[in-house]
Write a protein that holds these residues in place. Sequence first.
Motif, mmCIF file in Angstrom:
data_model
loop_
_atom_site.group_PDB
_atom_site.id
_atom_site.type_symbol
_atom_site.label_atom_id
_atom_site.label_comp_id
_atom_site.label_asym_id
_atom_site.label_seq_id
_atom_site.Cartn_x
_atom_site.Cartn_y
_atom_site.Cartn_z
ATOM 1 N N GLU A 5 -29.439 12.883 -23.857
ATOM 2 C CA GLU A 5 -28.840 13.288 -22.628
ATOM 3 C C GLU A 5 -27.514 13.441 -22.572
ATOM 4 O O GLU A 5 -26.612 12.769 -23.394
ATOM 5 C CB GLU A 5 -28.807 12.045 -21.826
ATOM 6 N N GLU A 6 -26.914 14.551 -22.033
ATOM 7 C CA GLU A 6 -25.330 14.903 -21.989
ATOM 8 C C GLU A 6 -24.681 14.709 -23.311
ATOM 9 O O GLU A 6 -23.484 14.200 -23.532
ATOM 10 C CB GLU A 6 -24.657 14.085 -20.846
ATOM 11 N N LYS B 185 -33.859 4.041 -21.666
ATOM 12 C CA LYS B 185 -32.606 4.647 -22.295
ATOM 13 C C LYS B 185 -31.759 3.857 -22.822
ATOM 14 O O LYS B 185 -31.378 3.046 -22.222
ATOM 15 C CB LYS B 185 -32.299 5.627 -21.160
ATOM 16 N N ASP C 176 -28.419 8.301 -24.279
ATOM 17 C CA ASP C 176 -27.524 9.159 -23.485
ATOM 18 C C ASP C 176 -26.307 9.108 -24.394
ATOM 19 O O ASP C 176 -25.721 8.325 -24.776
ATOM 20 C CB ASP C 176 -27.323 8.274 -22.172
ATOM 21 N N GLU D 78 -25.972 15.354 -14.400
ATOM 22 C CA GLU D 78 -25.414 14.301 -13.277
ATOM 23 C C GLU D 78 -23.912 14.703 -13.130
ATOM 24 O O GLU D 78 -23.393 14.333 -11.891
ATOM 25 C CB GLU D 78 -25.273 13.011 -13.827
ATOM 26 N N HIS E 249 -30.199 11.487 -11.497
ATOM 27 C CA HIS E 249 -29.417 10.439 -12.157
ATOM 28 C C HIS E 249 -28.956 9.214 -11.420
ATOM 29 O O HIS E 249 -28.561 9.130 -10.354
ATOM 30 C CB HIS E 249 -27.976 11.141 -12.690
HETATM 31 MG MG LIG Z 1 -26.263 9.818 -18.236
#
Ligand SMILES: [Mg+2]
Length: 394
Positions: free
Chosen positions: A247-248, A184, A221, A273, A323
């Motif tokens: 992610e997020e 990631k 991310d 998370e 997470h």
């Molecule tokens: Mg993260």
Amino acid sequence: MPSPRIKHVRVQHVDQSIWGHLAEREKTLPLVTPMDEYGQFKQERGSWFWDSGAAVVEIETDDGIVGTGWCEDGCCTIKPIIDNHLSRLLLDQNPLEVEGLWERMFRATIPYGRKGIALMAISAIDIALWDLAGRALGKPVYELLGGPVRSSIPVYASALHPVDPQKVRQEAETYVEAGYTAMKARFPCGPGDGPAGMIRNEEHIRNIREAIGPGVDLMADAYMGWNLHYAVRMCRRLEKYDLAWVEEPLLPDDLAGYAKLRRETPIPISAGEHEYTRWGFQQIIDAEALDILQPDLRRCGGFTEAKKIAALAVSAGLTLIPHAYGITHLHFVAATPCCPMAEHFPLPCWDAPPGGDFEPTFLGEPEPSGGSVVLSDEPGLGGVTINPKLLAAT
Ligand SMILES: [Mg+2]
């Protein structure tokens, strides 16, 4: 045989994050953050993030068994919450009654809790209670959770900050050589960087995909640094790189935005998370906001609550990947069928651990080999401890 009783609840703050070297290094490493559009705080996460810190909770029974748990504690708030409130719900109780203890702590903290710091305190206590139960019963926590569903735990390499492209390329190649089958990256830019930032984001992903080839999962991310319009445009640009998830991309409460984004892109969207309890995750599921749930057991309510979140994930057809790294998450993934892997924070080949007085936060934590981790059968959380040098320093 009489039931054990809780005789002591001890809490200590230590001035180092449970994330270890990553927390120190991310204070100055480039990555997009929710402060992207505020120039004063844009360049370094360390300019606005809370101080590094952890709270260590020890729960001791009348027969001398000690369980240990922990959570983040950047604002030094966990000890007063436990000392001034939660400890009175624990003392003289049977520590093996984890469901009832959790329920009473959650109900008692409703006026100031439900999410955030109160749940972090409950999480640290719950982790200590599961460690204690394992030690009392002579079994590892993954046995108490129902037994292992896999003999080793795959982990993905989580780093790949947007530094010099040649370094990033080398870094990605070292993870493939080390046996990781997934990794990631962090995006560098958000709306505050304008259209040129979109190109930089795409270049970072393209560089890594070219380095690792098509046979390795790649995720990225955005750490809450985008908005819906930006995320839709960015995901469209990224679709050709076959990302396993983004992610997020949005703030945690923007569930409507997440749901709209999912309808606009085939890239799976992950987050969680910064979410808490079964009720928080149920809202995510009801909104059809995510493909992958990423609770952190040190925030969401510990093992007791994470089991319920996993049950919700299964019945909604979702994957759960906790997470961040940690022995808590390794035990949980080992025993939870809907969790295919855990996150790991390797030190990139181009970087060094922080200097000075830096010490590892935990001792005895298992390290991956060949992209996976094998847990011992030691009782509780396998003897993983907070580094006593950190405890002695506070
Ligand atoms: Mg993260």
